[in-house]
Motif scaffolding. Structure first.
Motif, mmCIF file in Angstrom:
data_model
loop_
_atom_site.group_PDB
_atom_site.id
_atom_site.type_symbol
_atom_site.label_atom_id
_atom_site.label_comp_id
_atom_site.label_asym_id
_atom_site.label_seq_id
_atom_site.Cartn_x
_atom_site.Cartn_y
_atom_site.Cartn_z
ATOM 1 N N ARG A 1 43.430 44.544 51.133
ATOM 2 C CA ARG A 1 43.268 45.994 50.946
ATOM 3 C C ARG A 1 43.981 46.469 49.683
ATOM 4 N N PHE A 2 45.141 45.892 49.402
ATOM 5 C CA PHE A 2 45.883 46.267 48.192
ATOM 6 C C PHE A 2 45.069 45.952 46.938
ATOM 7 N N LEU A 3 44.484 44.762 46.885
ATOM 8 C CA LEU A 3 43.737 44.367 45.686
ATOM 9 C C LEU A 3 42.405 45.096 45.588
ATOM 10 N N ARG A 4 41.794 45.405 46.711
ATOM 11 C CA ARG A 4 40.594 46.246 46.655
ATOM 12 C C ARG A 4 40.912 47.582 46.016
ATOM 13 N N GLY A 5 42.075 48.115 46.364
ATOM 14 C CA GLY A 5 42.494 49.383 45.774
ATOM 15 C C GLY A 5 42.735 49.284 44.286
ATOM 16 N N ARG A 6 42.973 48.074 43.798
ATOM 17 C CA ARG A 6 43.155 47.856 42.360
ATOM 18 C C ARG A 6 41.825 47.573 41.656
ATOM 19 N N GLY A 7 40.738 47.638 42.378
ATOM 20 C CA GLY A 7 39.425 47.472 41.760
ATOM 21 C C GLY A 7 38.843 46.079 41.819
ATOM 22 N N PHE A 8 39.466 45.164 42.582
ATOM 23 C CA PHE A 8 38.938 43.812 42.676
ATOM 24 C C PHE A 8 37.915 43.725 43.794
ATOM 25 N N SER A 9 36.842 42.988 43.540
ATOM 26 C CA SER A 9 35.774 42.857 44.529
ATOM 27 C C SER A 9 36.114 41.776 45.546
ATOM 28 N N ASP A 10 35.427 41.821 46.696
ATOM 29 C CA ASP A 10 35.639 40.797 47.717
ATOM 30 C C ASP A 10 35.292 39.415 47.174
ATOM 31 N N LYS A 11 34.251 39.348 46.345
ATOM 32 C CA LYS A 11 33.847 38.064 45.748
ATOM 33 C C LYS A 11 34.977 37.497 44.895
ATOM 34 N N GLU A 12 35.629 38.351 44.110
ATOM 35 C CA GLU A 12 36.732 37.895 43.260
ATOM 36 C C GLU A 12 37.920 37.431 44.089
ATOM 37 N N LEU A 13 38.203 38.118 45.189
ATOM 38 C CA LEU A 13 39.348 37.759 46.026
ATOM 39 C C LEU A 13 39.141 36.403 46.690
ATOM 40 N N VAL A 14 37.921 36.118 47.147
ATOM 41 C CA VAL A 14 37.636 34.821 47.762
ATOM 42 C C VAL A 14 37.630 33.723 46.706
ATOM 43 N N LEU A 15 37.013 34.017 45.549
ATOM 44 C CA LEU A 15 36.951 33.035 44.467
ATOM 45 C C LEU A 15 38.341 32.659 43.971
ATOM 46 N N SER A 16 39.261 33.607 43.993
ATOM 47 C CA SER A 16 40.619 33.366 43.498
ATOM 48 C C SER A 16 41.451 32.549 44.470
ATOM 49 N N GLY A 17 41.016 32.453 45.737
ATOM 50 C CA GLY A 17 41.794 31.749 46.751
ATOM 51 C C GLY A 17 42.844 32.632 47.404
#
Length: 635
Positions: free
Chosen positions: A171-187
């Protein structure tokens, strides 16, 4: 559509970031003379440095693998980035705000994938460190305190805490504008039944940085008994994180490793912390994997692979630790560095040792190291009952192949004799028999090993010869480094590196005065860039832009970086010598051509034409004589 970075901003980035500062983040550089630097190439394995950097020109070139370019090219290749990602990273380092054309800049849409993943990890590291101060993280702070680490120590290493909930970081990173795809890809997140959830939950967190200092992954330590996961959980393999190519603590240790020519390899994150706090600031650790080929390459570039450098492995004294040490033996000879093993008498790791006996004990542990070959032999021999003939024979049988694997012949013989002493053999005949067996096995292995390709030319600043001709090519291969052409090469190097020394005379030289076609093309590029008389801060870039293809562009880079063949600082006298030698060679070649033409005229009965040609040749002979007598003053 992604915006294009403004051309003026790209130029500003290129100018703002010194190439030597960037390259030094990845390898150790030393003085190469003439204002240039050199080190072990990061793009291919080599034993002696052939990778040259010219800070004045902003260029690099490897005379071994022929890789070359400017700061942007270097970062693109070594970190596998796109052009835009590279400019964005370098701009951030230089504090330059980039402008994007074709509609402006939209974060998250116009940044490259790798840049986005790096930014996500940077934000996650900040999030975790802030969480370490919260009430829930009491268990994490207690874990650190029990191991002798204070809050300031945790801050120095960026240690943090991941909350126990399912999606706090997500939720914190979504608030920073990161997509779910980016969060999974990043590990940082993984797919759950209802969408992405945090990968790390309720754990103590160590940020894992690459050699340039960017966070590329995390190591997470279990804290609670109800956590059913492994004791340590690392970031999975991602576009950023390859566990076989990262070393924890390398960003903090790299300068001291290069300075002291020593690296200390420990087993865990807390061991790295303990060593650094105890003054052993060259300590690093692998991240959940055995020390291997990728890690060796990182260290070799920092240690310059010289025989005066050293790698010290510290392992637990238990069976697993000794097995790990023996695995290190297999990789030892990939270093030119001496390799040693340090194991504390009580079998404690550096973290436990610091806690029990203080900082001094950790430093003493490293200083009491044992050469790896000696450790390997002793580990084998002590497994057998040497009071019996059978035990001694069995120990020799297992140890002889290990000794035979030592590549250095002198060391191999010395360790063969040491083996004799370790097992308690006193017979001179038996000693000689063991030495012969070791030598015979070593020869047998050498005979079976693939032969290294024959060297057709020396590497290093002298570089390789021109490629051999293909089946379609006619005639002998072009040797750009023949004695006849070396002076042309030297003059072109001066024209690119020190144009002030050859101006304005060089600009009067025609491309036909350079007998090697590639050199003639480089001369033409210099002319199209305005000549040496117009050299300024953008001169080299203009010459590069004039290159008709990548081959000539690479040659321009090479000539701009290659050291000049003079032991003294280049001066007008040295430059004049090269100018004169090239001109004399051109005059002599023209005279030979005219004399051939005159003979043809005479054979055809054209005596008047022959006389005219002889006259032209005579004028050139006089000019050549003047050049030989007066030198540069006759140009």
């Amino acid at each position: 559509m992604a915006g294009r970075i403004n051309d003026d901003d790209v130029k500003a980035v290129r100018d703002a970031v010194p190439i030597d500062a960037v390259v030094s983040e990845y390898l150790q550089l030393r003085n190469a003379g003439g204002g240039n630097l050199k080190g072990l190439c990061p793009f291919h394995d080599e034993k002696s440095p052939s990778f040259h950097v010219s800070p004045a020109k902003g260029l690099y070139h490897c005379f071994g693998c022929q890789e070359g370019g400017d700061t942007v090219d270097f970062v693109m290749k070594i970190d596998h980035l796109s052009f835009a990602e590279t400019i964005e990273r370098l701009a951030a380092q230089a504090g330059i705000t980039l402008r994007y054309e074709e509609g402006g800049y939209t974060p998250g849409r116009q940044q490259g994938e790798r840049t986005r993943l790096v930014e996500a990890h940077k934000a996650a590291a900040q999030f975790y460190t802030e969480q370490l101060d919260g009430p829930e993280a009491e268990i994490a702070r207690r874990f650190l305190a029990e191991r002798g680490f204070e809050q300031a120590h945790a801050a120095h290493f960026g240690v943090g805490y991941s909350p126990a909930g399912w999606d706090h970081l997500t939720r914190f990173l979504r608030g920073r504008g990161f997509s779910d795809k980016e969060l999974v890809l990043s590990g940082l997140a993984q797919e759950g039944r209802r969408g992405p959830i945090d990968r790390f939950r309720g754990r103590l967190m160590w940020p894992i940085r690459d050699i340039s200092g960017e966070v590329v992954g995390f190591g997470a330590r279990k804290l609670r008994d109800d956590d059913n996961g492994p004791k340590y959980l690392n970031t999975p393999e991602t576009p950023l994180y390859r566990k076989s190519q990262v070393l924890y603590g390398i960003d903090l240790a790299k300068k001291e490793i290069a300075k002291t020519n020593r690296a200390v390899v420990v087993e865990g994150y807390t061991d790295v912390m303990a060593c650094h706090l105890a003054g052993v600031t060259t300590a690093i650790a692998t991240c959940g994997t055995a020390f291997g080929e990728g890690h060796i390459k990182i260290l070799r570039r920092l240690l310059m692979d010289n025989s005066g450098s050293e790698v010290v492995f510290t392992f637990d004294g238990d069976a697993a630790g000794q097995k790990a040490a023996l695995r290190a033996f297999e990789d030892d000879q990939k270093f030119a560095a001496e390799t040693s093993i340090a194991i504390s008498p009580g079998g404690m790791d550096p973290c436990d040792l610091r806690l029990a006996e203080g900082d001094h004990a950790v430093a003493t542990l490293v200083e009491s190291r044992t050469p790896l070959f000696a450790f390997a032999l002793r580990s084998i021999v002590t497994r057998y009952n040497l009071d019996t003939e059978e035990g001694r024979i069995a120990a020799v049988e297992e140890a002889v192949p290990v000794v035979a694997a030592i590549k250095d012949r002198g060391l191999r013989d010395r360790y063969a004799i040491r083996l004799v002493g370790l097992v308690g053999i006193t017979s001179q005949a038996e000693e000689q028999a063991i030495v012969r067996r070791v030598r015979g096995l070593a020869r047998s292995r050498d005979d079976r090993s693939p032969q290294a390709p024959a060297r057709t030319a020396a590497r290093g600043p002298a570089g390789p010869a021109a490629p051999a001709p293909t089946a379609q090519q006619r005639g002998p291969a072009l040797n750009l480094r023949s004695p006849a052409r070396m002076v042309e090469r030297e003059l072109l190097k001066l024209a690119l590196q020190r144009p002030d020394l050859v101006a304005p005379a060089f600009d009067a030289y025609g491309a036909d005065e350079f007998t090697a076609p590639p050199y003639a093309v480089v001369r033409q590029c210099i002319q199209e860039a305005g000549g040496v008389s117009a050299a300024d801060a953008d001169y080299t870039a203009r010459v590069m832009d004039a290159a008709p293809d990548d081959t000539i562009r690479s040659m321009i880079t090479e000539l701009s970086v290659e050291p000049l063949h003079t032991r003294r600082d280049p001066d007008p006298a040295y430059a004049g010598e090269q100018l004169v030698r090239v001109r004399i060679a051109a005059v002599d070649a023209r005279i030979a051509s005219l004399e051939g033409a005159a003979r043809r005229c005479e054979l055809q009965g054209d005596h008047e034409g022959a006389a005219a040609v002889h006259k032209e040749a005579w004028v050139l002979q006089q000019y050549g004589q003047t050049l030989r007598e007066r030198g540069a003053a006759a140009l």
